[in-house]
Design an enzyme around this catalytic site. Structure first.
Site, PDB file in Angstrom:
ATOM      1  CB  THR A 153      -0.922   0.118   1.132  1.00  0.00           C
ATOM      2  OG1 THR A 153      -1.882  -1.174   1.192  1.00  0.00           O
ATOM      3  CG2 THR A 153      -1.810   1.250   1.363  1.00  0.00           C
ATOM      4  CB  CYS A 155       3.509   6.755   2.639  1.00  0.00           C
ATOM      5  SG  CYS A 155       2.690   5.348   3.668  1.00  0.00           S
ATOM      6  CE  LYS A 197       0.615  10.865   2.126  1.00  0.00           C
ATOM      7  NZ  LYS A 197       0.198  10.134   3.581  1.00  0.00           N
ATOM      8  CB  ALA A 221       1.063 -17.180  -1.477  1.00  0.00           C
ATOM      9  N   GLY A 231     -12.833  11.030   8.602  1.00  0.00           N
ATOM     10  CA  GLY A 231     -12.269  12.160   9.241  1.00  0.00           C
ATOM     11  C   GLY A 231     -10.880  11.577   9.990  1.00  0.00           C
ATOM     12  CD  GLU A 242      -2.253  11.907   5.027  1.00  0.00           C
ATOM     13  OE1 GLU A 242      -2.393  10.887   4.085  1.00  0.00           O
ATOM     14  OE2 GLU A 242      -1.402  11.868   5.623  1.00  0.00           O
ATOM     15  NE  ARG A 283     -18.247   7.263  12.432  1.00  0.00           N
ATOM     16  CZ  ARG A 283     -18.065   5.924  12.340  1.00  0.00           C
ATOM     17  NH1 ARG A 283     -19.261   5.377  12.289  1.00  0.00           N
ATOM     18  NH2 ARG A 283     -17.169   5.293  13.035  1.00  0.00           N
ATOM     19  NE  ARG A 339     -13.351   8.152  17.033  1.00  0.00           N
ATOM     20  CZ  ARG A 339     -13.246   6.881  17.274  1.00  0.00           C
ATOM     21  NH1 ARG A 339     -12.681   6.435  18.484  1.00  0.00           N
ATOM     22  NH2 ARG A 339     -13.250   5.740  16.404  1.00  0.00           N
ATOM     23  CG  ASP A 366      -1.337  -1.474   7.835  1.00  0.00           C
ATOM     24  OD1 ASP A 366      -0.546  -1.230   8.554  1.00  0.00           O
ATOM     25  OD2 ASP A 366      -1.641  -0.793   6.762  1.00  0.00           O
ATOM     26  CG  HIS A 397      16.113  33.953  14.523  1.00  0.00           C
ATOM     27  ND1 HIS A 397      14.778  33.867  14.885  1.00  0.00           N
ATOM     28  CD2 HIS A 397      16.315  35.116  14.272  1.00  0.00           C
ATOM     29  CE1 HIS A 397      14.436  35.127  14.742  1.00  0.00           C
ATOM     30  NE2 HIS A 397      15.010  35.877  14.198  1.00  0.00           N
TER      31      HIS A 397
HETATM   32  P1  NDP Z   1      -8.798   5.789  10.112  1.00  0.00           P
HETATM   33  O1  NDP Z   1      -9.348   4.953  10.815  1.00  0.00           O
HETATM   34  O2  NDP Z   1      -7.950   6.917  10.483  1.00  0.00           O
HETATM   35  O3  NDP Z   1     -10.170   7.139   9.737  1.00  0.00           O
HETATM   36  C1  NDP Z   1     -11.512   6.219   9.520  1.00  0.00           C
HETATM   37  C2  NDP Z   1     -12.334   7.402   9.574  1.00  0.00           C
HETATM   38  O4  NDP Z   1     -13.348   7.060   9.086  1.00  0.00           O
HETATM   39  C3  NDP Z   1     -12.785   7.848  10.930  1.00  0.00           C
HETATM   40  O5  NDP Z   1     -12.925   9.414  10.918  1.00  0.00           O
HETATM   41  C4  NDP Z   1     -13.967   7.252  11.351  1.00  0.00           C
HETATM   42  O6  NDP Z   1     -14.870   7.702  12.237  1.00  0.00           O
HETATM   43  C5  NDP Z   1     -14.658   7.308  10.013  1.00  0.00           C
HETATM   44  N1  NDP Z   1     -15.428   6.044   9.823  1.00  0.00           N
HETATM   45  C6  NDP Z   1     -15.423   4.817   9.885  1.00  0.00           C
HETATM   46  N2  NDP Z   1     -16.638   4.168   9.656  1.00  0.00           N
HETATM   47  C7  NDP Z   1     -17.503   4.931   8.994  1.00  0.00           C
HETATM   48  C8  NDP Z   1     -18.679   5.078   8.511  1.00  0.00           C
HETATM   49  N3  NDP Z   1     -19.184   3.885   8.186  1.00  0.00           N
HETATM   50  N4  NDP Z   1     -19.234   6.312   8.079  1.00  0.00           N
HETATM   51  C9  NDP Z   1     -18.650   7.277   8.215  1.00  0.00           C
HETATM   52  N5  NDP Z   1     -17.422   7.418   8.748  1.00  0.00           N
HETATM   53  C10 NDP Z   1     -16.948   6.163   9.009  1.00  0.00           C
HETATM   54  O7  NDP Z   1      -8.642   5.410   8.587  1.00  0.00           O
HETATM   55  P2  NDP Z   1      -8.000   5.909   7.285  1.00  0.00           P
HETATM   56  O8  NDP Z   1      -8.630   5.248   6.216  1.00  0.00           O
HETATM   57  O9  NDP Z   1      -7.953   7.382   7.300  1.00  0.00           O
HETATM   58  O10 NDP Z   1      -6.453   5.222   7.476  1.00  0.00           O
HETATM   59  C11 NDP Z   1      -6.110   4.197   7.819  1.00  0.00           C
HETATM   60  C12 NDP Z   1      -4.881   3.901   8.373  1.00  0.00           C
HETATM   61  O11 NDP Z   1      -3.900   4.068   7.619  1.00  0.00           O
HETATM   62  C13 NDP Z   1      -4.770   5.058   9.304  1.00  0.00           C
HETATM   63  O12 NDP Z   1      -5.381   4.589  10.684  1.00  0.00           O
HETATM   64  C14 NDP Z   1      -3.164   5.268   9.715  1.00  0.00           C
HETATM   65  O13 NDP Z   1      -2.602   4.480  10.478  1.00  0.00           O
HETATM   66  C15 NDP Z   1      -2.751   4.984   8.303  1.00  0.00           C
HETATM   67  N6  NDP Z   1      -2.594   6.134   7.524  1.00  0.00           N
HETATM   68  C16 NDP Z   1      -1.363   6.970   7.856  1.00  0.00           C
HETATM   69  C17 NDP Z   1      -1.077   7.994   7.256  1.00  0.00           C
HETATM   70  C18 NDP Z   1       0.363   8.835   7.512  1.00  0.00           C
HETATM   71  O14 NDP Z   1       1.174   8.243   8.177  1.00  0.00           O
HETATM   72  N7  NDP Z   1       0.296   9.935   7.085  1.00  0.00           N
HETATM   73  C19 NDP Z   1      -1.700   8.417   5.952  1.00  0.00           C
HETATM   74  C20 NDP Z   1      -2.850   7.618   5.563  1.00  0.00           C
HETATM   75  C21 NDP Z   1      -3.362   6.492   6.291  1.00  0.00           C
HETATM   76  P3  NDP Z   1     -14.786   7.702  13.850  1.00  0.00           P
HETATM   77  O15 NDP Z   1     -13.416   8.559  14.152  1.00  0.00           O
HETATM   78  O16 NDP Z   1     -15.980   8.396  14.360  1.00  0.00           O
HETATM   79  O17 NDP Z   1     -14.694   6.256  13.898  1.00  0.00           O
END
Ligand code: NDP
Length: 452
Positions: free
Chosen positions: A43, A49, A52, A116, A176, A182, A199, A205, A303, A436
């Site tokens: 990924t 990463c 992106k 596999a 969120g 991003e 939501r 969070r 992951d 500075h």
């Molecule tokens: P995250 O788990 O970070 O965020 C998922 C978001 O989707 C949360 O805001 C969650 O809300 C919301 N959500 C989940 N289910 C629903 C639903 N059914 N309806 C509406 N909203 C929903 O996942 P990402 O997909 O953004 O990223 C996955 C992982 O990849 C991250 O956790 C991170 O570890 C990694 N990543 C790291 C990056 C970096 O290092 N810069 C960049 C991109 C990804 P709620 O909070 O309410 O549960």
């Protein structure tokens, strides 16, 4: 190697963690194979990463162009061409795929292209043959998870956004977390009218509340239509337009809907029914502190184990496992103080605890904050303000959390993370001379606590 086995280690999944574990294990003298059915680098390299960040750089150019006039530059009419960015990015990713292949080859790892699957405790099948493996590592990663609702078939995930035929005039990003923030920023920066829907009451969070609030403010200033406490009930497609029925009754029309609502472990087709591997309560593979699953000899990391889903963490896990399996070591990875960045616009980077976590863990803390206009933006009225925050345990004077919002936040935070990891005190920060003029110098010049 024991004649009983074809390989000392068979790795399924050539992403960050799998490739690192395979290379290191081979380096320790183990006979190693790795299987990949999709793309080398996983990924991170292909749909995460790396591309992106390239897109994020592209999106930042629009801010620089806006700023140019204040520095005396007259910019002729400018235009953005999506296919150029997309295809240049793809070329670079293909180059990286090749490098991953060479790295594996040079390390003496045998690479299988294909799907596999486990066929037993010590056997893996691929391309019509079964191999006997002393150890097996499952490093298959995750896959975007999209909720099912009427019209959910119309949305795309972060897998597809990297290869769009055309860039729409408007887009809605749902979620969120890291990916949603991003991509809302990237699309907005590339000139797409972008709405982000989350939501809950405030996105990201788990991050520091003040950071979340300020980032929301800054993203809105930069042009993202950011809406909280809202979700999508249904989506209808009419020609090239998607009609989103929102939970507040509103209807939103847009050219693209990107769901970034988390990721699930990629266990399908892995042959999990042929072995007795326990999953945790969220469906990820459960492992002990040496990445062993409930079946001895079968390991999992990255992951697919649902830990901290970050490339550097998977790399560290891969190196730890290889050293323990094939170099007689007893390493255990320390998961404290892992720095991380969100490449939103502006960027956010953080290490250690949020203010809320610090108060809960230490009781009495001092909070140092600073928010100011970046020198780069003082000649024009473009660009928001940077924000820096340090959390200090009052009893020991140790810095237990550091946060920054602003350009190049990740570049700043990597160095700060070393200090925090080493247990630096606020007095150590204060004794450090600043560079500075820079934004980062503020980390060593904040003298008066904003609150205790
Ligand atoms: P995250 O788990 O970070 O965020 C998922 C978001 O989707 C949360 O805001 C969650 O809300 C919301 N959500 C989940 N289910 C629903 C639903 N059914 N309806 C509406 N909203 C929903 O996942 P990402 O997909 O953004 O990223 C996955 C992982 O990849 C991250 O956790 C991170 O570890 C990694 N990543 C790291 C990056 C970096 O290092 N810069 C960049 C991109 C990804 P709620 O909070 O309410 O549960």
């Amino acid at each position: 190697m024991n004649e009983q086995y074809d390989y000392d280690l068979f790795v399924i999944g050539a992403g960050s963690g799998g490739v690192r574990a395979a290379r290191m294990s081979a380096g320790y003298g183990a006979k190693v194979a790795i299987a990949e059915e999709r793309y080398l680098g996983g990924t991170c390299v292909n749909v995460g990463c790396v591309p992106k960040k390239l897109f994020s750089y592209a999106a930042h150019v629009s801010a620089d162009l806006n700023n140019a006039a204040s520095f005396g530059w007259t910019t002729a009419s400018t235009a953005f061409d999506w296919p150029t960015l997309r295809d240049n990015k793809t070329r670079e990713i293909e180059r990286l795929n090749g490098i991953y292949g060479s790295l594996l080859e040079n390390a003496g790892v045998e690479l299988f292209n294909g799907h596999a699957e486990l066929t037993g405790n010590n056997t893996v099948a691929i391309n019509g043959r079964e191999y006997r493996c002393k150890n097996i590592l499952l490093a298959v990663g995750g896959w975007p998870s999209i909720p099912e609702f009427p019209g959910s078939e119309h949305v795309i995930s972060s897998n597809e956004i990297f290869y769009l035929d055309t860039l729409p005039a408007t887009a809605v990003v749902v979620g969120g977390g890291y990916i949603a923030c991003e991509f809302a920023s990237i699309l907005n920066g590339l000139g797409v009218g972008t709405t982000q829907l989350y939501r809950g009451p405030l996105f990201l969070r788990g991050f520091d509340n003040e950071v979340r609030e300020i980032l929301a403010e800054e993203m809105r200033t930069s042009g993202v239509d950011l809406r909280f406490e809202i979700n999508v009930d249904r989506i209808d497609k009419q020609g090239d337009t998607y009609r989103l029925q929102l939970t507040n009754g509103e209807v939103l029309e847009t050219g693209l809907v990107l769901y970034a609502t988390g990721r699930n472990p990629l266990l399908e087709g892995l042959g999990m029914d042929t072995v007795d591997i326990a999953l945790d309560d969220k469906g990820y593979i459960a492992v002990d502190d040496n990445y062993q699953t409930s079946t001895p000899g079968i390991y999992a990391l990255g992951d697919v184990t649902g830990g901290i889903e970050l490339t550097p963490v998977a790399l560290a896990e891969g190196m730890t496992l290889a050293a323990n399996l094939f170099n007689g070591e007893q390493r255990r990875l320390n998961y404290e103080h892992i720095p991380t960045a969100i490449f939103s616009h502006p960027n956010v980077a953080t290490v250690g605890l949020s203010e809320e976590q610090a108060r809960e863990r230490y009781g009495q803390i001092s909070v140092f904050t600073s928010r100011f206009r970046h020198l780069k933006h003082t000649l024009g009225d473009h660009g928001g303000k940077v924000f820096l925050k340090l959390l200090v345990d009052a009893a020991t004077d140790r810095v237990v959390g550091a946060h920054i919002i602003g350009d190049d936040a990740a570049e700043v935070m990597q160095g700060i993370a070393i200090a925090v990891k080493m247990g630096a005190s606020k007095a150590d920060f204060d004794a450090t001379i600043g560079i500075h003029p820079s934004v980062a110098e503020e980390f060593v010049t904040m003298r008066t606590a904003t609150r205790n």
